[in-house]
Write an enzyme that holds these catalytic residues in place. Structure first.
Site, PDB file in Angstrom:
ATOM      1  NE  ARG A 227      44.575  53.613  30.895  1.00 31.39           N
ATOM      2  CZ  ARG A 227      43.875  53.075  31.935  1.00 31.39           C
ATOM      3  NH1 ARG A 227      44.267  52.756  33.011  1.00 31.39           N
ATOM      4  NH2 ARG A 227      42.905  52.381  31.402  1.00 31.39           N
ATOM      5  CG  HIS A 275      46.518  48.265  35.280  1.00 33.83           C
ATOM      6  ND1 HIS A 275      46.848  48.808  34.023  1.00 33.83           N
ATOM      7  CD2 HIS A 275      45.374  48.633  35.647  1.00 33.83           C
ATOM      8  CE1 HIS A 275      45.814  49.296  33.432  1.00 33.83           C
ATOM      9  NE2 HIS A 275      45.025  49.504  34.673  1.00 33.83           N
TER      10      HIS A 275
HETATM   11  P1  NAP Z   1      36.093  60.332  34.136  1.00 30.01           P
HETATM   12  O1  NAP Z   1      34.642  60.236  34.775  1.00 30.01           O
HETATM   13  O2  NAP Z   1      36.029  60.754  32.666  1.00 30.01           O
HETATM   14  O3  NAP Z   1      36.730  61.511  34.721  1.00 30.01           O
HETATM   15  C1  NAP Z   1      37.879  62.066  34.346  1.00 30.01           C
HETATM   16  C2  NAP Z   1      38.256  63.467  35.252  1.00 30.01           C
HETATM   17  O4  NAP Z   1      39.581  63.728  34.816  1.00 30.01           O
HETATM   18  C3  NAP Z   1      37.194  64.356  35.143  1.00 30.01           C
HETATM   19  O5  NAP Z   1      36.985  65.062  36.249  1.00 30.01           O
HETATM   20  C4  NAP Z   1      37.788  65.205  34.001  1.00 30.01           C
HETATM   21  O6  NAP Z   1      37.460  66.637  34.037  1.00 30.01           O
HETATM   22  C5  NAP Z   1      39.228  65.246  34.501  1.00 30.01           C
HETATM   23  N1  NAP Z   1      39.948  65.736  33.151  1.00 30.01           N
HETATM   24  C6  NAP Z   1      40.027  65.216  32.042  1.00 30.01           C
HETATM   25  N2  NAP Z   1      40.778  66.006  31.245  1.00 30.01           N
HETATM   26  C7  NAP Z   1      41.439  66.892  32.003  1.00 30.01           C
HETATM   27  C8  NAP Z   1      42.418  67.817  31.926  1.00 30.01           C
HETATM   28  N3  NAP Z   1      43.151  68.231  30.610  1.00 30.01           N
HETATM   29  N4  NAP Z   1      42.632  68.832  32.807  1.00 30.01           N
HETATM   30  C9  NAP Z   1      41.968  68.599  33.942  1.00 30.01           C
HETATM   31  N5  NAP Z   1      41.207  67.776  34.238  1.00 30.01           N
HETATM   32  C10 NAP Z   1      40.728  66.921  33.400  1.00 30.01           C
HETATM   33  O7  NAP Z   1      37.166  59.002  34.315  1.00 30.01           O
HETATM   34  P2  NAP Z   1      36.976  57.796  35.592  1.00 30.01           P
HETATM   35  O8  NAP Z   1      35.976  56.851  35.250  1.00 30.01           O
HETATM   36  O9  NAP Z   1      37.004  58.845  36.716  1.00 30.01           O
HETATM   37  O10 NAP Z   1      38.529  57.299  35.170  1.00 30.01           O
HETATM   38  C11 NAP Z   1      39.827  58.115  35.304  1.00 30.01           C
HETATM   39  C12 NAP Z   1      40.696  57.306  34.724  1.00 30.01           C
HETATM   40  O11 NAP Z   1      41.219  56.155  35.897  1.00 30.01           O
HETATM   41  C13 NAP Z   1      40.721  56.415  33.520  1.00 30.01           C
HETATM   42  O12 NAP Z   1      40.600  57.081  32.378  1.00 30.01           O
HETATM   43  C14 NAP Z   1      41.722  55.356  33.551  1.00 30.01           C
HETATM   44  O13 NAP Z   1      42.677  55.609  32.917  1.00 30.01           O
HETATM   45  C15 NAP Z   1      41.978  55.236  35.176  1.00 30.01           C
HETATM   46  N6  NAP Z   1      41.594  53.725  35.539  1.00 30.01           N
HETATM   47  C16 NAP Z   1      42.679  53.095  36.245  1.00 30.01           C
HETATM   48  C17 NAP Z   1      42.184  51.920  36.680  1.00 30.01           C
HETATM   49  C18 NAP Z   1      43.484  51.072  37.380  1.00 30.01           C
HETATM   50  O14 NAP Z   1      42.925  50.071  37.864  1.00 30.01           O
HETATM   51  N7  NAP Z   1      44.449  51.487  37.573  1.00 30.01           N
HETATM   52  C19 NAP Z   1      40.877  51.516  36.605  1.00 30.01           C
HETATM   53  C20 NAP Z   1      40.139  52.230  36.181  1.00 30.01           C
HETATM   54  C21 NAP Z   1      40.307  53.506  35.755  1.00 30.01           C
HETATM   55  P3  NAP Z   1      35.844  67.123  33.975  1.00 30.01           P
HETATM   56  O15 NAP Z   1      35.225  66.610  35.222  1.00 30.01           O
HETATM   57  O16 NAP Z   1      35.883  68.509  33.774  1.00 30.01           O
HETATM   58  O17 NAP Z   1      35.370  66.315  32.497  1.00 30.01           O
END
Ligand code: NAP
Length: 312
Positions: A227, A275
């Site tokens: 993001r 995006h």
């Molecule tokens: P997720 O499964 O919720 O994973 C989030 C990861 O970030 C987890 O490993 C979490 O740690 C870690 N995290 C969260 N807060 C943190 C902090 N304060 N310090 C350190 N690590 C932290 O999310 P996801 O499905 O992988 O997606 C991640 C992000 O990708 C989405 O939220 C979205 O913003 C982005 N995204 C972008 C696109 C695009 O087209 N550009 C598409 C889809 C998603 P833990 O493992 O300890 O919980």
């Protein structure tokens, strides 16, 4: 009768209608299920399928809803909504994950192989620079969730020296895993390419500020499909301008669409992608929606529930 509100632009409904019907059949949800786009009786709605680009802002009238199923992986647009008391599930879709793996791998390989030096070259100058092997390139993936885990595993499969960082401690095969504040400094030190796959929360906003960017080695590359606000834009431009960072490939921004006059568009060391790193894929996402409705009907725990206190 089970009633589902599909709260998304009408074009999304056209795309989802058939795959959702098939997915519900596949999980054995009986025919007595009705989708509606504009409910006359909000209190009679059992599930809300929600897109952040829908108009729905007030969840209070949906007193009977068992779940709000987000159609996107990111939940920052809805998680802080004070009217939302229902459980919230985010989208974990294998098609979306695969798309993110492909986009990240492509952009990491671009920088690893130094492809820019050859693409578009027509000056007749022969500069044979052999790129290092992946095993001699350190890549750090910030975030080891559904996407970060898949991306770091794919890069580990190409033999990159991979580090990953998350809030809680994780184990991912082939990936050196770090967590917490001290872990971040260790993960970033020496990382020549860093990929941001964190959710946007109060704790991650401006995570890559001047101090953190300075932890990267000279010549490092930042790739952000997470993001926009994860990065302090001014600090990033300063680090690119003074030559400490070699390049930033950015897919997400504080303001989207990125305004035409924004400095990122014309910056020679910034690649802007609109995006498109990955999108929810209708067919596989429909299966996730159907499975969560099946769970709700069976009284089983929902998949991919958001922890509201953490914001993701
Ligand atoms: P997720 O499964 O919720 O994973 C989030 C990861 O970030 C987890 O490993 C979490 O740690 C870690 N995290 C969260 N807060 C943190 C902090 N304060 N310090 C350190 N690590 C932290 O999310 P996801 O499905 O992988 O997606 C991640 C992000 O990708 C989405 O939220 C979205 O913003 C982005 N995204 C972008 C696109 C695009 O087209 N550009 C598409 C889809 C998603 P833990 O493992 O300890 O919980």
């Amino acid at each position: 009768m089970t009633r589902v509100l599909f709260s998304a632009p009408r074009t999304d409904w056209e795309e989802y209608r058939e795959p959702l019907g098939r997915a519900l059949d596949d999980v054995g949800i009986p025919a007595e299920l009705e989708f509606t786009l504009e409910p006359e009786r909000p209190e009679g709605i059992d599930y809300i399928v929600y897109s952040p680009s829908s108009q729905l802002e007030d969840f209070a009238p949906f007193t009977g809803a068992k779940l709000v199923q987000n159609l996107w992986a990111g939940v920052e647009a809805i998680v802080g909504n004070p009217t939302l008391k229902q459980p919230l599930a985010r989208m974990v879709d294998e098609g979306l994950t695969q798309g993110m793996v492909e986009w990240c791998t492509g952009h990491v390989l671009r920088h690893h192989l130094g492809m820019d030096a050859q693409i578009g070259r027509s000056d007749g100058v022969w500069v044979p620079v052999v790129p290092p092997l992946a095993r001699d390139r350190t890549v750090c993936v910030l975030g080891l969730g559904a996407l970060g885990c898949a991306v770091s595993s794919a890069l580990a499969g190409l033999n990159f020296d991979i580090r990953g960082w998350s809030r809680s401690s994780r184990e991912v095969s082939g990936v050196a895993c770090f967590s917490g504040e001290t872990g971040l400094a260790e993960a970033l030190a020496g990382a020549e390419i860093v990929v941001l796959l964190l959710p946007l929360t109060a704790a991650t906003e401006n995570l890559m500020n001047a101090e953190r960017l300075a932890m990267l080695p000279d010549g490092a590359v930042v790739i952000n499909p997470g993001r926009g606000p994860l990065i302090d834009d001014e600090a990033l431009v300063a680090a690119l301008d003074d030559g400490r960072l070699a390049h930033a490939t950015l897919d997400v921004f504080r303001e989207e669409p990125l305004p035409p006059e924004h400095v990122f568009w014309a910056h020679p060391k910034v690649t802007v992608t609109p995006h498109i790193a990955s999108a929810t894929r209708v067919k596989s996402a429909a299966r996730v929606v159907a499975e969560n409705i099946r769970r709700g009907e069976a009284g089983d725990p929902f998949l991919f529930l958001v922890d509201r206190s953490l914001g993701y």
